[in-house]
Design an enzyme around this catalytic site. Structure first.
Site, PDB file in Angstrom:
ATOM      1  N   CYS A 434       0.805  -1.219   0.000  1.00 19.67           N
ATOM      2  CA  CYS A 434       0.000   0.000   0.000  1.00 19.67           C
ATOM      3  C   CYS A 434       0.842   1.274   0.000  1.00 19.67           C
ATOM      4  O   CYS A 434       0.515   2.230  -0.702  1.00 19.67           O
ATOM      5  CB  CYS A 434      -0.956  -0.018   1.187  1.00 19.67           C
ATOM      6  SG  CYS A 434      -0.154  -0.270   2.794  1.00 19.67           S
ATOM      7  N   HIS A 478      -2.435   0.693   6.925  1.00 20.16           N
ATOM      8  CA  HIS A 478      -2.673   0.960   5.502  1.00 20.16           C
ATOM      9  C   HIS A 478      -2.282   2.397   5.196  1.00 20.16           C
ATOM     10  O   HIS A 478      -2.161   3.244   6.094  1.00 20.16           O
ATOM     11  CB  HIS A 478      -4.153   0.722   5.190  1.00 20.16           C
ATOM     12  CG  HIS A 478      -4.477   0.705   3.729  1.00 20.16           C
ATOM     13  ND1 HIS A 478      -3.753  -0.024   2.817  1.00 20.16           N
ATOM     14  CD2 HIS A 478      -5.452   1.338   3.027  1.00 20.16           C
ATOM     15  CE1 HIS A 478      -4.284   0.142   1.611  1.00 20.16           C
ATOM     16  NE2 HIS A 478      -5.305   0.970   1.709  1.00 20.16           N
ATOM     17  N   ASP A 494      -8.056   5.548  -2.976  1.00 25.81           N
ATOM     18  CA  ASP A 494      -7.221   4.435  -2.500  1.00 25.81           C
ATOM     19  C   ASP A 494      -6.651   3.710  -3.720  1.00 25.81           C
ATOM     20  O   ASP A 494      -7.292   2.833  -4.289  1.00 25.81           O
ATOM     21  CB  ASP A 494      -8.032   3.473  -1.643  1.00 25.81           C
ATOM     22  CG  ASP A 494      -7.135   2.476  -0.897  1.00 25.81           C
ATOM     23  OD1 ASP A 494      -5.953   2.354  -1.280  1.00 25.81           O
ATOM     24  OD2 ASP A 494      -7.613   1.834   0.050  1.00 25.81           O
TER      25      ASP A 494
END
Length: 682
Positions: A434, A478, A494
């Site tokens: 991520c 994250h 995202d």
């Protein structure tokens, strides 16, 4: 007399001691960069003192002297580190103990302690770096320690060190296949396998800054970060994909590290009115209670976005301009608070302001290919048909579409990235977890002159069916992005979900700091030559990172699949490793039998007679020939020993026969039927 001649004529004890001290200095040297200054100086002084004593053949210091030095070393460690436990303090002590032990090597047992302390100190270098340079230096150290160990087991005469070195090299080569098998097939069970860390440092939650790889390190930790209970009973819980717990927001980038932007002085005085005024919530409120584990930071994790302050005993939280809630004190104990969030919201100015320009800044000289990609997107008329109109939404969607269709892959085992992380992600590796993806996406957005920033926190969680709490673990850490769009304000994007909506995999964080070799070369060569050598070195180091340091459980299981296992697990690894160990044992037995068969059968038969004579009370030297042995048998046993003496003479005659081995079977049979002599009077 030259130095080489002087060394050649040194007594063996002096030569061996100086060699061992050199090897120990080689083992300790890489620690100099992270040992306290006094510890490095004391270790160097002790080794130098021991070398001077060996060179001049002086007596070793007494035990009281060593005791005083030891107490001083322990006191210095406590003064420097505040403890004698943990990685840094432990390494300091082990280096001191190794240096002290060289001053009391008076017996073979002391030498063995020095050798094994040296092996342990050698391994401790990998607590700080696993780079190719350190590995190569420790391989030399291993061969040096093995050479010293072999040499210590050759007490007779003055064997050259090269002979011991050849034996040590042979031992290492013979052990290499076993080491390779263990490396390939020994089960890697996270978090036991990975980069070593300091047990005293602790593993807190999110960091206040981010380098590529930080969040993957947290993902190794399966500890609980927070627990959430939604209420009142009957409240509809949002899907897991909507659970974004907001942490530090990072807007300042220096090319290597992301940090939060510096807030204004009025916010530090407690004025959060600006942040509250720019937040517009929509839809129903979601109420919940959070039980936050201590993480030594002031952050209060809440769902995006909480318009009202979290309520809890002793809490006086403030909202930052980027919607992060902070407590007045660090969270050092389990803290419970209730909060209210709206999953639909807007925040930030609706039109471009001067403050937003800080979110478009990029450091010069980094990621040139990503800047070129941004320029090509701006020049694409299918995306920007009218340069006078804002095309930010189209450019954001184009970047997301590139992630979806460009062959990018979500993995938590991408290896160690280099200097230009965005360039490597967009064009070379096309894989990452991520924070790789979020960082590269934000850099591209800024290159497109679109304000963007990174938000770190936790995403998702798991429902505990027993108590109804959602458990959010450190493995749920994250990073995602926010971009500013005209008329909409800050919008969550995202990019990881564009690459892998499932966000699955196992986490492993690797870090390969720059080795001592690269630092030393900076001062020795011209910039052009240095740049070329550095490129070659980094390529080799990258291979080391990928194939050795980054040989993870995932790659281990991929190897098993390539060997024919459909769904391999740790049980299959144990079976394969057991089969290899069994094969190695059988190979060793076969080698031993073959080697024994190569020995002189005539000599083995004579040695058997010598052994039986020793049990009968007549010990003869193992090198004694048959005729001399027969004379001692006659003298010791008298007439009772005559049959054995005749047998020994027949053995000698067989030795010099035209075909020596032909008569040996008959001699073996006659030896078995021979009446063994007993000395007269016993």
């Amino acid at each position: 007399m030259s130095l080489r001649q002087t060394l050649t004529h040194l007594p063996r004890d002096t030569r061996d001691t100086l060699f061992l001290l050199f090897v120990i200095a080689w083992v300790i040297a890489p620690h100099a960069s992270h040992l306290p200054g006094w510890a490095s100086a004391v270790a160097a002084g002790l080794l130098g003192w021991r070398a001077w004593l060996a060179w001049h053949n002086r007596p070793l210091p007494g035990r009281w002297t060593l005791l005083v030095l030891l107490v001083g070393a322990v006191a210095g460690t406590l003064w420097t580190h505040g403890t004698i436990l943990g990685r840094d303090a432990g390494v300091t002590l082990i280096v001191m103990l190794l240096a002290f032990k060289t001053l009391e090597v008076r017996a073979r047992r002391d030498a063995m302690v020095v050798f094994f302390l040296g092996f342990f100190t050698m391994l401790s270098n990998f607590f700080f770096s696993q780079s190719l340079g350190v590995a190569a230096a420790m391989l030399v150290a291993l061969l040096g320690l093995l050479t010293a160990l072999v040499n210590a087991h050759m007490p007779v005469g003055r064997p050259p060190l090269t002979q011991a070195m050849r034996t040590a090299g042979t031992m290492a080569l013979l052990g290499a296949p076993i080491m390779a098998a263990l490396f390939l097939f020994f089960p890697r069970l996270a978090p036991l396998w990975g980069v070593p860390s300091d047990a005293m440092t602790g593993r807190s939650g999110l960091s206040g800054s981010m380098q590529v790889g930080t969040i993957a390190q947290l993902a190794l930790d399966d500890k609980v970060a927070l627990r959430v209970r939604f209420g009142p009973p009957g409240t509809e819980v949002p899907p897991r994909t909507a659970l974004y717990f907001r942490g530090p927001v990072l807007g300042d980038f220096d090319g290597i590290e992301w940090r939060p932007l510096t807030y204004r002085e009025d916010f530090r005085r407690g004025d959060a009115a600006l942040a509250m005024a720019q937040l517009q919530v929509q839809g129903p409120a979601l109420r919940y209670e959070v039980t936050l584990e201590p993480h030594q930071r002031p952050w209060l994790l809440v769902l995006d976005a909480a318009a009202s302050r979290p309520e809890g005993p002793g809490l006086q939280p403030l909202m930052t301009p980027d919607l992060q809630w902070l407590s007045q004190r660090a969270i050092t104990d389990v803290t419970r608070y209730s909060a209210e969030s709206h999953l639909e919201f807007r925040h930030g100015p609706q039109a471009m302001t001067a403050s937003l320009r800080a979110y478009t800044e990029l450091p010069p000289g980094f990621n040139p290919r990503t800047l070129a990609l941004a320029q090509s997107l701006r020049n694409d008329r299918s995306l920007v048909p009218d340069p006078s109109r804002d095309a930010s939404p189209a450019l954001v969607n184009a970047a997301l579409e590139r992630l979806r269709t460009g062959g990018y892959r979500y993995t938590l085992e991408p290896g160690v990235y280099g200097r230009d992380t965005a360039d490597e992600f967009w064009f070379d590796r096309k894989e990452g977890f991520c924070e790789h993806i979020a960082s590269s996406f934000v850099i591209l957005m800024r290159a497109l002159d679109i304000p963007a920033r990174i938000v770190t926190g936790y995403q998702g969680g798991e429902l505990n069916s027993v108590d109804g709490y959602w458990t959010v673990r450190q493995s749920d850490a994250h990073a995602w992005a926010e971009v500013w769009l005209p008329g909409q304000g800050w919008v969550r994007v995202d990019p990881t979900s564009a690459v892998s909506p499932g966000r699955i995999g196992e986490a492993l964080r690797l870090q390969a700091p720059r080795g001592a070799l690269g630092t030393a070369m900076d001062t020795m060569l011209s910039p052009g030559t240095l740049a070329q050598m550095r490129a070659v070195w980094e390529a080799a180091n990258n291979r080391w990172n990928q194939w050795v340091l980054n040989y993870t459980q995932g790659r281990q299981l991929d190897l098993m699949r390539s060997l024919g296992f459909e769904s391999p697990g740790w049980e299959d690894l144990i079976r394969v490793l057991g089969a290899l160990v069994l094969a190695a044992a059988l190979l060793g037995v076969g080698w031993n039998l073959w080697e024994r068969a190569q020995h002189d059968p005539w000599m083995r038969l004579l040695a058997r007679v010598h052994q039986r004579l020793a049990r009968s009370g007549l010990a003869v030297p193992p090198h004694l020939p048959p005729r001399a042995t027969a004379a001692q048998v006659r003298a010791h046993f008298g007439p009772a020993g005559e049959p054995l003496a005749q047998w020994l003479l027949a053995l000698e005659q067989t030795r010099y026969a035209p075909h020596p081995t032909q008569g040996l079977p008959a001699l073996r049979r006659s030896l078995r039927s021979l009446a063994w002599p007993v000395r007269s009077g016993t």
